[in-house]
Design a protein around this motif. Structure first.
Motif, mmCIF file in Angstrom:
data_model
loop_
_atom_site.group_PDB
_atom_site.id
_atom_site.type_symbol
_atom_site.label_atom_id
_atom_site.label_comp_id
_atom_site.label_asym_id
_atom_site.label_seq_id
_atom_site.Cartn_x
_atom_site.Cartn_y
_atom_site.Cartn_z
ATOM 1 N N ARG A 7 -37.385 28.107 -10.451
ATOM 2 C CA ARG A 7 -36.429 28.000 -9.345
ATOM 3 C C ARG A 7 -36.046 26.538 -9.105
ATOM 4 O O ARG A 7 -34.887 26.207 -8.862
ATOM 5 N N GLU A 8 -37.029 25.648 -9.191
ATOM 6 C CA GLU A 8 -36.788 24.217 -8.980
ATOM 7 C C GLU A 8 -35.834 23.668 -10.044
ATOM 8 O O GLU A 8 -34.895 22.930 -9.734
ATOM 9 N N ILE A 9 -36.063 24.035 -11.302
ATOM 10 C CA ILE A 9 -35.207 23.570 -12.397
ATOM 11 C C ILE A 9 -33.784 24.113 -12.232
ATOM 12 O O ILE A 9 -32.796 23.379 -12.383
ATOM 13 N N ALA A 10 -33.659 25.389 -11.885
ATOM 14 C CA ALA A 10 -32.335 25.997 -11.694
ATOM 15 C C ALA A 10 -31.599 25.330 -10.538
ATOM 16 O O ALA A 10 -30.392 25.083 -10.614
ATOM 17 N N SER A 11 -32.320 25.001 -9.494
ATOM 18 C CA SER A 11 -31.720 24.344 -8.336
ATOM 19 C C SER A 11 -31.155 22.979 -8.719
ATOM 20 O O SER A 11 -30.051 22.603 -8.314
ATOM 21 N N HIS A 18 -22.490 20.860 -9.091
ATOM 22 C CA HIS A 18 -21.639 20.622 -7.924
ATOM 23 C C HIS A 18 -21.236 19.152 -7.854
ATOM 24 O O HIS A 18 -20.080 18.832 -7.552
ATOM 25 N N GLU A 19 -22.175 18.259 -8.110
ATOM 26 C CA GLU A 19 -21.857 16.832 -8.076
ATOM 27 C C GLU A 19 -20.828 16.479 -9.143
ATOM 28 O O GLU A 19 -19.945 15.651 -8.922
ATOM 29 N N ALA A 23 -19.138 23.225 -11.047
ATOM 30 C CA ALA A 23 -19.748 24.453 -10.518
ATOM 31 C C ALA A 23 -18.651 25.425 -10.096
ATOM 32 O O ALA A 23 -17.583 25.021 -9.630
ATOM 33 N N HIS A 24 -18.917 26.706 -10.277
ATOM 34 C CA HIS A 24 -17.946 27.720 -9.878
ATOM 35 C C HIS A 24 -18.045 27.965 -8.380
ATOM 36 O O HIS A 24 -19.122 28.180 -7.845
ATOM 37 N N GLU A 25 -16.930 27.928 -7.708
ATOM 38 C CA GLU A 25 -16.867 28.243 -6.276
ATOM 39 C C GLU A 25 -16.176 29.598 -6.161
ATOM 40 O O GLU A 25 -15.026 29.757 -6.577
ATOM 41 N N PHE A 26 -16.869 30.574 -5.610
ATOM 42 C CA PHE A 26 -16.298 31.907 -5.477
ATOM 43 C C PHE A 26 -15.199 31.920 -4.426
ATOM 44 O O PHE A 26 -15.353 31.351 -3.345
ATOM 45 N N THR A 27 -14.103 32.592 -4.745
ATOM 46 C CA THR A 27 -13.081 32.843 -3.729
ATOM 47 C C THR A 27 -13.563 34.023 -2.896
ATOM 48 O O THR A 27 -14.478 34.755 -3.299
#
Length: 104
Positions: A7-11, A18-19, A23-27
């Motif tokens: 979980r830490e690695i995925a985070s 995002h930076e 990253a995909h932002e859902f509509t």
């Protein structure tokens, strides 16, 4: 690898994306579609749906009578309601004698 480490690695990957702006932002439409698909998937399990429906019924009906969940007073009310329902069924079988609403 344990779940916390994974979980830490995925985070970290999500924060980096995002930076970076990739990253995909859902509509709202995509989110609605994903929710619909998830709802369809979970509703296929009838046993699960019956279980959560029963929990909801207890939660919504239990506190109304006593103001405190499903206490002893509420259980006795349930027993009384069941007894009256049984009596009403028996009366209907006999042709409706024994009280209840009168027709005018």
């Amino acid at each position: 690898m344990d779940e916390d480490k994974q979980r830490e690695i995925a985070s970290k990957g999500g924060h980096a994306a995002h930076e970076k702006g990739t990253a995909h932002e859902f509509t709202s439409e995509e989110a609605r579609e994903a929710g619909r698909k998830g709802g369809e998937a979970v509703s296929q399990d009838r046993e699960h749906m019956a279980e959560i429906g029963a929990k909801g019924g207890h939660a919504s009906h239990g506190g109304r009578r006593t103001g405190e969940g499903r206490g002893e007073e509420s259980r006795s009310s349930d027993e009384e309601r069941e007894r009256r329902s049984s009596q009403a069924s028996q009366q209907r079988e006999r042709g409706g004698q024994g009280g209840g609403h009168r027709q005018r």
